[in-house]
Design a protein around this motif. Structure first.
Motif, short mmCIF file in Angstrom:
data_model
loop_
_atom_site.label_atom_id
_atom_site.label_comp_id
_atom_site.label_asym_id
_atom_site.label_seq_id
_atom_site.Cartn_x
_atom_site.Cartn_y
_atom_site.Cartn_z
N PHE A 1 0.95 -1.09 -0.04
CA PHE A 1 -0.09 0.12 0.03
C PHE A 1 0.92 1.21 -0.03
O PHE A 1 0.75 2.19 -0.66
CB PHE A 1 -1.14 -0.01 1.35
CG PHE A 1 -1.87 1.33 1.37
CD1 PHE A 1 -3.00 1.50 0.55
CD2 PHE A 1 -1.36 2.28 2.43
CE1 PHE A 1 -3.60 2.38 0.75
CE2 PHE A 1 -2.13 3.46 2.28
CZ PHE A 1 -3.22 3.57 1.49
N PHE A 2 1.75 1.30 0.81
CA PHE A 2 2.87 2.51 1.16
C PHE A 2 3.55 2.83 -0.36
O PHE A 2 3.41 3.78 -0.85
CB PHE A 2 3.81 2.22 2.21
CG PHE A 2 4.56 3.59 2.36
CD1 PHE A 2 4.13 4.73 2.70
CD2 PHE A 2 5.94 3.60 1.90
CE1 PHE A 2 4.83 5.74 2.87
CE2 PHE A 2 6.69 4.63 2.12
CZ PHE A 2 6.11 5.90 2.78
N ILE A 3 4.20 1.63 -0.85
CA ILE A 3 4.65 1.65 -2.26
C ILE A 3 3.71 2.23 -3.29
O ILE A 3 4.18 3.01 -4.09
CB ILE A 3 5.36 0.35 -2.45
CG1 ILE A 3 6.65 0.23 -1.53
CG2 ILE A 3 5.82 0.36 -3.91
CD1 ILE A 3 7.24 -1.31 -1.55
N ALA A 4 2.66 1.76 -3.36
CA ALA A 4 1.74 2.39 -4.37
C ALA A 4 1.05 3.70 -4.08
O ALA A 4 1.18 4.36 -4.92
CB ALA A 4 0.62 1.30 -4.26
N LEU A 5 1.41 4.01 -2.75
CA LEU A 5 0.93 5.57 -2.46
C LEU A 5 1.88 6.40 -3.02
O LEU A 5 1.67 7.55 -3.59
CB LEU A 5 0.55 5.56 -1.14
CG LEU A 5 -0.08 7.00 -0.57
CD1 LEU A 5 -1.46 7.00 -1.10
CD2 LEU A 5 0.07 6.72 0.97
N VAL A 6 3.28 6.05 -2.77
CA VAL A 6 4.26 7.06 -2.83
C VAL A 6 4.94 6.85 -4.40
O VAL A 6 5.80 7.62 -4.84
CB VAL A 6 5.33 6.77 -2.00
CG1 VAL A 6 5.12 7.38 -0.36
CG2 VAL A 6 6.02 5.47 -1.99
N ARG A 7 4.62 5.70 -4.98
CA ARG A 7 5.14 5.36 -6.24
C ARG A 7 6.38 5.20 -6.49
O ARG A 7 6.98 5.72 -7.39
CB ARG A 7 4.39 6.17 -7.28
CG ARG A 7 2.82 6.31 -7.48
CD ARG A 7 2.26 7.19 -8.55
NE ARG A 7 0.96 7.06 -8.76
CZ ARG A 7 0.10 7.99 -8.58
NH1 ARG A 7 0.70 9.22 -8.47
NH2 ARG A 7 -1.23 7.78 -8.70
#
Length: 76
Positions: free
Chosen positions: A27-33
């Protein structure tokens, strides 16, 4: 009994923690891309915790059995 009550909750907590950590990471990686999940490190951590859980259960059961052998009822 002590072995069951120590080992099973530790294993359940390990599985839940691994799943929540994986979900939060993705989720965090998808959020910060940017970034990536180190699945190897996550798997190693979950495996280590899963391997330690039965050892904790066995040591707890052994300690409980040792204490139960020496216990003598006394009038209060």
């Amino acid at each position: 009994m002590a072995s069951w009550h120590l080992t099973v909750p530790l294993l359940v907590a390990t599985v839940v923690t691994g799943a929540v950590t994986a979900w939060h990471s993705v989720f965090f990686i998808a959020l910060v891309r940017e970034g990536s999940v180190s699945w190897t490190v996550l798997a190693a951590g979950v495996s280590a915790c899963a391997a330690v859980s039965p050892a904790v259960g066995l040591l707890g059961a052994r300690a409980a059995a040792r204490e139960a052998e020496g216990r003598r009822p006394a009038a209060d």
